[in-house]
Motif scaffolding. Sequence first.
Motif, PDB file in Angstrom:
ATOM      1  N   PHE A   1      69.303  55.820  50.693  1.00  0.00           N
ATOM      2  CA  PHE A   1      69.415  57.271  50.616  1.00  0.00           C
ATOM      3  C   PHE A   1      70.636  57.662  49.794  1.00  0.00           C
ATOM      4  CE2 PHE A   1      70.392  61.536  52.272  1.00  0.00           C
ATOM      5  CZ  PHE A   1      69.146  62.125  52.184  1.00  0.00           C
ATOM      6  N   PHE A   2      71.757  57.013  50.054  1.00  0.00           N
ATOM      7  CA  PHE A   2      72.988  57.323  49.335  1.00  0.00           C
ATOM      8  C   PHE A   2      72.857  57.073  47.835  1.00  0.00           C
ATOM      9  CE2 PHE A   2      76.854  55.315  47.529  1.00  0.00           C
ATOM     10  CZ  PHE A   2      77.569  56.481  47.305  1.00  0.00           C
ATOM     11  N   TRP A   3      72.378  55.877  47.453  1.00  0.00           N
ATOM     12  CA  TRP A   3      72.277  55.576  46.019  1.00  0.00           C
ATOM     13  C   TRP A   3      71.197  56.422  45.348  1.00  0.00           C
ATOM     14  CZ3 TRP A   3      76.301  53.764  43.954  1.00  0.00           C
ATOM     15  CH2 TRP A   3      77.103  52.832  44.611  1.00  0.00           C
ATOM     16  N   GLY A   4      70.209  56.870  46.125  1.00  0.00           N
ATOM     17  CA  GLY A   4      69.235  57.800  45.557  1.00  0.00           C
ATOM     18  C   GLY A   4      69.889  59.120  45.208  1.00  0.00           C
ATOM     19  N   LEU A   5      70.716  59.659  46.125  1.00  0.00           N
ATOM     20  CA  LEU A   5      71.443  60.898  45.834  1.00  0.00           C
ATOM     21  C   LEU A   5      72.406  60.700  44.674  1.00  0.00           C
ATOM     22  CD1 LEU A   5      72.328  62.230  49.410  1.00  0.00           C
ATOM     23  CD2 LEU A   5      70.371  62.825  47.969  1.00  0.00           C
ATOM     24  N   TRP A   6      73.079  59.567  44.668  1.00  0.00           N
ATOM     25  CA  TRP A   6      74.016  59.256  43.590  1.00  0.00           C
ATOM     26  C   TRP A   6      73.308  59.309  42.239  1.00  0.00           C
ATOM     27  CZ3 TRP A   6      73.574  55.122  40.238  1.00  0.00           C
ATOM     28  CH2 TRP A   6      74.676  54.858  39.420  1.00  0.00           C
ATOM     29  N   ALA A   7      72.131  58.698  42.163  1.00  0.00           N
ATOM     30  CA  ALA A   7      71.396  58.645  40.906  1.00  0.00           C
ATOM     31  C   ALA A   7      70.916  60.029  40.473  1.00  0.00           C
ATOM     32  CB  ALA A   7      70.206  57.688  41.033  1.00  0.00           C
ATOM     33  N   ILE A   8      70.531  60.863  41.428  1.00  0.00           N
ATOM     34  CA  ILE A   8      70.104  62.224  41.102  1.00  0.00           C
ATOM     35  C   ILE A   8      71.244  62.982  40.415  1.00  0.00           C
ATOM     36  CG2 ILE A   8      69.497  64.463  42.079  1.00  0.00           C
ATOM     37  CD1 ILE A   8      67.876  62.963  44.200  1.00  0.00           C
ATOM     38  N   LEU A   9      72.438  62.894  40.983  1.00  0.00           N
ATOM     39  CA  LEU A   9      73.577  63.595  40.389  1.00  0.00           C
ATOM     40  C   LEU A   9      73.999  62.959  39.065  1.00  0.00           C
ATOM     41  CD1 LEU A   9      75.734  64.388  43.539  1.00  0.00           C
ATOM     42  CD2 LEU A   9      74.157  65.870  42.309  1.00  0.00           C
ATOM     43  N   GLN A  10      73.914  61.633  38.988  1.00  0.00           N
ATOM     44  CA  GLN A  10      74.265  60.971  37.725  1.00  0.00           C
ATOM     45  C   GLN A  10      73.313  61.375  36.605  1.00  0.00           C
ATOM     46  OE1 GLN A  10      76.794  59.265  36.821  1.00  0.00           O
ATOM     47  NE2 GLN A  10      77.791  58.711  38.729  1.00  0.00           N
ATOM     48  N   SER A  11      72.066  61.641  36.943  1.00  0.00           N
ATOM     49  CA  SER A  11      71.098  62.044  35.917  1.00  0.00           C
ATOM     50  C   SER A  11      71.510  63.349  35.256  1.00  0.00           C
ATOM     51  CB  SER A  11      69.698  62.178  36.527  1.00  0.00           C
ATOM     52  OG  SER A  11      69.624  63.292  37.399  1.00  0.00           O
ATOM     53  N   ARG A  12      72.312  64.143  35.965  1.00  0.00           N
ATOM     54  CA  ARG A  12      72.796  65.396  35.387  1.00  0.00           C
ATOM     55  C   ARG A  12      74.131  65.220  34.675  1.00  0.00           C
ATOM     56  NH1 ARG A  12      72.485  71.052  36.105  1.00  0.00           N
ATOM     57  NH2 ARG A  12      74.485  72.100  35.785  1.00  0.00           N
TER      58      ARG A  12
END
Length: 274
Positions: A227-238
Amino acid sequence: MNVVFRRVGKRKGRGSTGRGCTCRGGLQLSSHPLCGEGETDIGRGGGGCRKVKEAAAAAWFRERERESTVEVRDGRGEKEKTGDLAGCTSSSSLALREVPSYETLMAEMESLKIHLSQTDSPTVLCHNDLLTKNIIYNSFEGTVKFIDYEYADYNYQAFDIGNHFNEFAGVTDVDYSLYPSRELQRDWLTAYLESYKHSTGREATVTDAEVTQLYIQVCKFSLASNFFWGLWAILQSRYSSIDFDFQRYAIARLGYYFEKKEEYLGLTLSHFTI
């Protein structure tokens, strides 16, 4: 259990993803059992808080939703909005179609807090980023060393182990068929508990019940890792300038979280057998 995000300083990153590269928006998972508060360093002045990051995440989702919304006219000639992220057919939306909404992710986070707060995993000093590239094996000396301690902090024991097991799936091309088998996990956990007991001056004998208990805890906290790395990746995509498909990575990590959630949260010692 108080789980917060904390912004960390710039680093070279990890592999092609720059996981942990925080030039403009990397996040660190940290647990603060006493105060539950994280620290931020937004710009040179610092002084940010969790609400700032929550607002930034919400803004990102709102922007994606606006991009995915189209206007059509109903039978009365009135405008109505249709097309959420799951239903869009434009090329810009297809990569996002499996990313859950902000509200869904916030609800999942609260649910995880409730479930994991009932999991009695001790707080220990953790690496928090034990992918294979951060583990150095010297075959001549027979030693293993860890590198890249930027994410190191006190955290739940089972989170660090579950995160390591998740990293078996890789980063560039995530493949969860590479996730360690139950037998390998039990062997790993047995060796870990033996070393853990020895280092604390206790009898190093490990029982099957102890291994099973830790296995259950690790399964549950592996959900928090995904869950954490999924959120991390979402923000990194921006925010990230690194040439990497962060949205695809987010979908892979969150997808496995939802796939295993019911199974892992349902594990208990009373009915579990290996």
